[in-house]
Design a protein around this motif. Structure first.
Motif, PDB file in Angstrom:
ATOM      1  N   UNK A   1       7.398   0.624  -9.686  1.00  0.00           N
ATOM      2  CA  UNK A   1       7.614   1.950  -9.107  1.00  0.00           C
ATOM      3  C   UNK A   1       9.039   2.421  -9.386  1.00  0.00           C
ATOM      4  N   UNK A   2      10.016   1.498  -9.269  1.00  0.00           N
ATOM      5  CA  UNK A   2      11.410   1.880  -9.539  1.00  0.00           C
ATOM      6  C   UNK A   2      11.553   2.376 -10.967  1.00  0.00           C
ATOM      7  N   UNK A   3      10.951   1.625 -11.913  1.00  0.00           N
ATOM      8  CA  UNK A   3      11.027   2.038 -13.320  1.00  0.00           C
ATOM      9  C   UNK A   3      10.406   3.425 -13.485  1.00  0.00           C
TER      10      UNK A   3
ATOM     11  N   UNK B   1       0.835  -1.211   0.000  1.00  0.00           N
ATOM     12  CA  UNK B   1       0.000   0.000   0.000  1.00  0.00           C
ATOM     13  C   UNK B   1       0.862   1.250   0.000  1.00  0.00           C
ATOM     14  N   UNK B   2       1.994   1.182   0.705  1.00  0.00           N
ATOM     15  CA  UNK B   2       2.879   2.348   0.769  1.00  0.00           C
ATOM     16  C   UNK B   2       3.452   2.650  -0.610  1.00  0.00           C
ATOM     17  N   UNK B   3       3.955   1.603  -1.280  1.00  0.00           N
ATOM     18  CA  UNK B   3       4.569   1.826  -2.598  1.00  0.00           C
ATOM     19  C   UNK B   3       3.526   2.347  -3.578  1.00  0.00           C
ATOM     20  N   UNK B   4       2.337   1.732  -3.555  1.00  0.00           N
ATOM     21  CA  UNK B   4       1.288   2.164  -4.481  1.00  0.00           C
ATOM     22  C   UNK B   4       0.852   3.594  -4.192  1.00  0.00           C
ATOM     23  N   UNK B   5       0.733   3.925  -2.909  1.00  0.00           N
ATOM     24  CA  UNK B   5       0.350   5.290  -2.541  1.00  0.00           C
ATOM     25  C   UNK B   5       1.383   6.289  -3.011  1.00  0.00           C
ATOM     26  N   UNK B   6       2.665   5.934  -2.810  1.00  0.00           N
ATOM     27  CA  UNK B   6       3.735   6.839  -3.220  1.00  0.00           C
ATOM     28  C   UNK B   6       3.715   7.030  -4.734  1.00  0.00           C
ATOM     29  N   UNK B   7       3.502   5.931  -5.448  1.00  0.00           N
ATOM     30  CA  UNK B   7       3.522   5.978  -6.912  1.00  0.00           C
ATOM     31  C   UNK B   7       2.385   6.853  -7.439  1.00  0.00           C
ATOM     32  N   UNK B   8       1.160   6.583  -6.965  1.00  0.00           N
ATOM     33  CA  UNK B   8       0.032   7.361  -7.505  1.00  0.00           C
ATOM     34  C   UNK B   8       0.102   8.809  -7.021  1.00  0.00           C
TER      35      UNK B   8
ATOM     36  N   UNK C   1       1.246   7.004 -20.003  1.00  0.00           N
ATOM     37  CA  UNK C   1       1.517   5.580 -19.769  1.00  0.00           C
ATOM     38  C   UNK C   1       1.853   5.343 -18.298  1.00  0.00           C
ATOM     39  N   UNK C   2       2.688   6.218 -17.729  1.00  0.00           N
ATOM     40  CA  UNK C   2       3.062   6.051 -16.325  1.00  0.00           C
ATOM     41  C   UNK C   2       1.830   6.144 -15.425  1.00  0.00           C
ATOM     42  N   UNK C   3       0.972   7.141 -15.711  1.00  0.00           N
ATOM     43  CA  UNK C   3      -0.210   7.344 -14.874  1.00  0.00           C
ATOM     44  C   UNK C   3      -1.154   6.142 -14.985  1.00  0.00           C
ATOM     45  N   UNK C   4      -1.372   5.698 -16.228  1.00  0.00           N
ATOM     46  CA  UNK C   4      -2.247   4.532 -16.418  1.00  0.00           C
ATOM     47  C   UNK C   4      -1.678   3.335 -15.659  1.00  0.00           C
ATOM     48  N   UNK C   5      -0.350   3.164 -15.743  1.00  0.00           N
ATOM     49  CA  UNK C   5       0.289   2.049 -15.038  1.00  0.00           C
ATOM     50  C   UNK C   5       0.043   2.137 -13.540  1.00  0.00           C
ATOM     51  N   UNK C   6       0.249   3.337 -12.981  1.00  0.00           N
ATOM     52  CA  UNK C   6       0.076   3.510 -11.535  1.00  0.00           C
ATOM     53  C   UNK C   6      -1.369   3.226 -11.135  1.00  0.00           C
ATOM     54  N   UNK C   7      -2.309   3.691 -11.953  1.00  0.00           N
ATOM     55  CA  UNK C   7      -3.724   3.513 -11.625  1.00  0.00           C
ATOM     56  C   UNK C   7      -4.100   2.043 -11.661  1.00  0.00           C
ATOM     57  N   UNK C   8      -3.647   1.363 -12.722  1.00  0.00           N
ATOM     58  CA  UNK C   8      -4.006  -0.043 -12.876  1.00  0.00           C
ATOM     59  C   UNK C   8      -3.430  -0.870 -11.728  1.00  0.00           C
ATOM     60  N   UNK C   9      -2.180  -0.531 -11.321  1.00  0.00           N
ATOM     61  CA  UNK C   9      -1.590  -1.256 -10.197  1.00  0.00           C
ATOM     62  C   UNK C   9      -2.371  -0.958  -8.914  1.00  0.00           C
ATOM     63  N   UNK C  10      -2.811   0.301  -8.793  1.00  0.00           N
ATOM     64  CA  UNK C  10      -3.479   0.711  -7.563  1.00  0.00           C
ATOM     65  C   UNK C  10      -4.863   0.115  -7.402  1.00  0.00           C
TER      66      UNK C  10
END
Lengths: 371, 382
Positions: B158-160, B27-34, B198-207
């Motif tokens: 997230x690293x990428x 949850x922390x990584x996903x929160x940080x990413x989005x 692309x990055x935003x879509x990726x973050x959303x889909x992961x989240x």
């Protein structure tokens, strides 16, 4: 067709028209996403009212839900007015928070209750005919049909009553304010209507489909016309068509009725996007092609008229020569010549192109226009 | 009697249980990413894109399941990503080629894609032997089911994403704030915008796995909106939003593991939004509370100056600058919203006025000098 099937379609049609009426104004006022916000946050109103009255069928729930819808809009506006967040961010902050509260409240205190969040989001129209409305012990049809019919009438009444005000406030809010029309009052009246519609509809079709019916048919109508009365009627008609076709699509696939209705709305939108009479993508492409050919015909006529009755006419006025002189590629040149012959501007003798009287007129006209 | 040390031990056990650690980390990584990527969306006035993309992902999930029968999270993620990305492209196409407002375009895509997905999923459920592709998980998220592999996947992604942000930081910032300038300088604007998308879509889909479709938009907007209130520098805002998003994720995960039946996704969203609202008030850059406080202080200072000048002018009329006057006379000259007694007390503390008898006030020498000074300032302005 069985009677429940008829009833489902009746409810679907009523929901569709009731949603598109305020939807047209939402779309025109650039607040389409408020329907998304309202249709989600009304869940909190329903949950809170349920804790007070402990009865899921109480009309107080509807009132509380509609009030939450209006409250959502007020909160969004208050956030916006701080000028620390923009409108879109304000919407994105408010409704997920209210929806989260509702989900948490349900999970904590009302798990035994038949208020599962799936059905709120997705709805199940197929079950709508099971809840009957009885007057003096006589069955007069499903409750949903009566509720949605009432909401539809209310919306139609509001729009007829405030048509002029709505129109002015939508297209020129400053002028409306200067005329003393109180745009804020009109805004909140519209939002109340959206909230009540969302509450009535989401029981039957779920909140996501409420958004689909409120936004997509009006957006489609906006692609097809520029006149407000036409847009309203078109949107309602498209809503009805999507409701009926969506129902039968769902019947065919044995899938969710709400999902199929939304899909049909989307298909209509896509079709209008491609083929709308004036601004459709394909229509525009065809028009450009047409203009290109018409321009080429004029070029051809001018070219032929220029060299007519001169010695070089024998070489210049040949179909093959066009490629060199006007720099058309071969295929295009052939196409233009074919069109010119068909239109009676040009005749061909021994692969020489000769202008007809019509063609000469076209050339004169084109040159005159250029001058 | 309950044993407090026992309670503490249980608490400690819960907090250090591998499940909770995994969920909290995820949850922390996903929160940080989005949160990080949300800053770009919010600054580009695309806050609601998160909402549209998360809804638009559903048909992708359904189709991948329908065509391949897989339930592996990677396959479904790719399907969701492609569908979400197509949805974004469709929104852009509609806003660019028609006169439909952008928020309507978002709504159209959100609702129709979601409807299509719903239709496909319900269709799948009725095929014999097909088990549901986890519609519930998708709608509301199920952070509790995050596995170690999921966390690894998310962390890798997230690293990428962070790497790409760092690499193209200058370019992305310019595209966000001054697109036209970026174009004239010769940056590949479309390519950069595509990268952000692309990055935003990726973050959303992961989240989606953690908070679900309805609440994803909050994870994009809330940390960014909160961070905006603490700084005027975009680089700091992005960092802060990442931290806020990560903390909200962790806090939500912990809270929902401590209280029974507390859903994780909504808890994370409430924490993130609560912090955003709090930041609106106390944020150091723009906070409403500071704005209000400054206003109050300024108002009070103006009131004191007005009282001082009034007293001076009253005394001047008497030909004696130290002539005392009653509070009533001063009040009559001051605007109604000024509290004269309070202002007089403050002025007395500054030794600008003295109370000559009960309720009558006179200027001191220092007060006369100050009043003259203020009057000349006012005259200078006029």
């Amino acid at each position: 067709m069985t009677s429940p099937q008829l009833e489902i379609q009746l409810i679907a049609v009523l929901v569709a028209v009731a949603c598109t009426l305020p939807g047209v104004f939402l779309v025109l006022r650039r607040s389409a996403m408020l329907s998304d916000a309202i249709s989600h946050s009304i869940l909190l109103g329903i949950v809170c009212a349920y804790f007070i009255v402990r009865d899921l069928s109480s009309p107080i729930l509807v009132g509380a839900a509609a009030a939450t819808g209006v409250l959502t809009v007020a909160l969004i506006q208050a956030l916006e007015r701080t000028r620390l967040v923009r409108n879109d961010a304000a919407i994105g902050l408010v409704f997920p928070a209210l929806f989260s509260m509702a989900v948490i409240l349900i999970a904590q205190y009302a798990r035994t209750l038949h208020l599962d969040t799936d059905s709120v989001l997705l709805g199940e129209l197929a079950f709508a005919p099971f809840n009957r409305f009885e007057i003096l012990g006589r069955d007069v049809g499903p409750i949903s049909a009566w509720v949605m019919g009432g909401i539809l009438l209310l919306n139609a009444f509001l729009i007829c009553l405030f048509y002029k005000e709505l129109k002015v406030a939508t297209f020129d809010p400053e002028f409306a304010a200067a005329q003393g029309l109180a745009p804020a009052l009109i805004h909140y009246t519209l939002m109340t209507s959206v909230s009540i519609t969302a509450v009535g509809a989401f029981d039957a079709v779920g909140s996501v489909l409420v958004v689909a019916l409120m936004i997509v048919p009006p957006a489609t109508a906006l692609l097809l016309s520029r006149r407000l009365p036409v847009i309203i009627v078109l949107a309602a008609g498209l809503g009805v068509a999507a409701a009926l076709l969506g129902y039968w699509l769902a019947h065919l696939l044995d899938a969710s009725i709400a999902g199929s209705m939304a899909t049909m709305c989307g298909l209509f939108f896509f079709a209008a996007y491609l083929f709308a009479p004036e601004r459709g993508l394909v229509t525009q492409f065809q028009r450009r092609q047409q203009q290109k050919i018409e321009f080429a015909l004029r070029m051809l006529a001018i070219h032929l008229a220029q060299h007519e009755n001169l010695p070089e006419a024998a070489t210049e006025n040949r179909a093959e020569h066009l490629c060199e002189h006007i720099r058309w590629d071969k295929k295009f040149a052939q196409r233009v010549v074919r069109q010119a012959i068909q239109a009676g501007y040009v005749t061909e003798h021994n692969s020489r192109l000769i202008l007809t009287d019509e063609g000469r007129k076209l050339a004169e006209l084109a040159v005159a226009e250029l001058m | 009697m309950r044993d407090p040390t026992g309670d503490a031990a249980t608490l400690w056990n819960i907090l250090t249980s591998p499940t909770l650690l995994t969920v909290a980390a995820g949850a922390a990584v996903l929160g940080a990413l989005s949160g990080t990527l949300g800053c770009f969306a919010v600054m580009r006035r695309q806050s609601l894109v998160g909402d549209a993309v998360s809804h638009a992902a559903l048909p992708g999930i359904a189709l991948v399941f329908l065509l391949t029968g897989t339930k592996s999270s990677l396959g479904l993620l790719i399907g969701a990503g492609i569908a979400g990305w197509l949805g974004m492209l469709a929104v852009l196409a509609i806003t660019r080629t028609t006169r439909i407002p952008d928020d309507t375009a978002l709504g159209v895509i959100l609702a129709t894609f979601f409807g299509l997905g719903l239709m496909l999923l319900t269709f799948i459920q009725k095929i014999p032997d097909a088990n549901q592709a986890g519609l519930d998980t998708y709608l509301f998220g199920q952070a509790a089911t995050l596995l170690r592999e999921d966390v690894m996947l998310v962390s890798g992604a997230a690293c990428v994403a962070f790497g790409l942000l760092g690499l193209f930081w200058k370019e992305l910032k310019l595209v966000t704030f001054d697109r036209e300038y970026a174009r004239t300088v010769g940056f590949p604007v479309h390519g950069l915008e595509m990268l952000l998308t692309v990055l935003l879509v990726g973050a959303i889909v992961l989240g989606l796995r953690t908070v679900g479709v309805v609440l994803m938009s909050a994870m994009v907007v809330a940390p960014a909106a909160a961070a905006r209130q603490w700084t005027n520098r975009f680089s700091r805002m992005v960092l802060l939003a990442g931290v806020f998003g990560g903390l909200a994720g962790t806090a939500g995960a912990i809270a929902s593991s401590l209280v029974r039946h507390l859903p994780t996704g909504p808890m994370i969203v409430l924490i993130a939004t609560g912090w955003a609202i709090a930041s609106l008030f106390i944020g150091s850059a723009h906070g409403l509370a500071w704005r209000w406080l400054r206003m109050r202080l300024l108002q009070r200072k103006l009131a004191e100056e007005a009282v001082l000048v009034n007293l001076y002018e009253l005394a001047e009329a008497h030909g004696d600058l130290e002539h005392p006057h009653g509070e009533g006379a001063i009040k009559a000259l001051s605007p109604p919203n000024v509290s004269v007694p309070k202002a007089l007390q403050v002025l007395k503390k500054q030794q600008l006025v003295r109370e000559s008898a009960k309720g009558t006030w006179a200027l001191t020498d220092k007060g006369i000098a100050e009043a003259r000074n203020l009057r000349s300032k006012e005259g200078g302005k006029a």
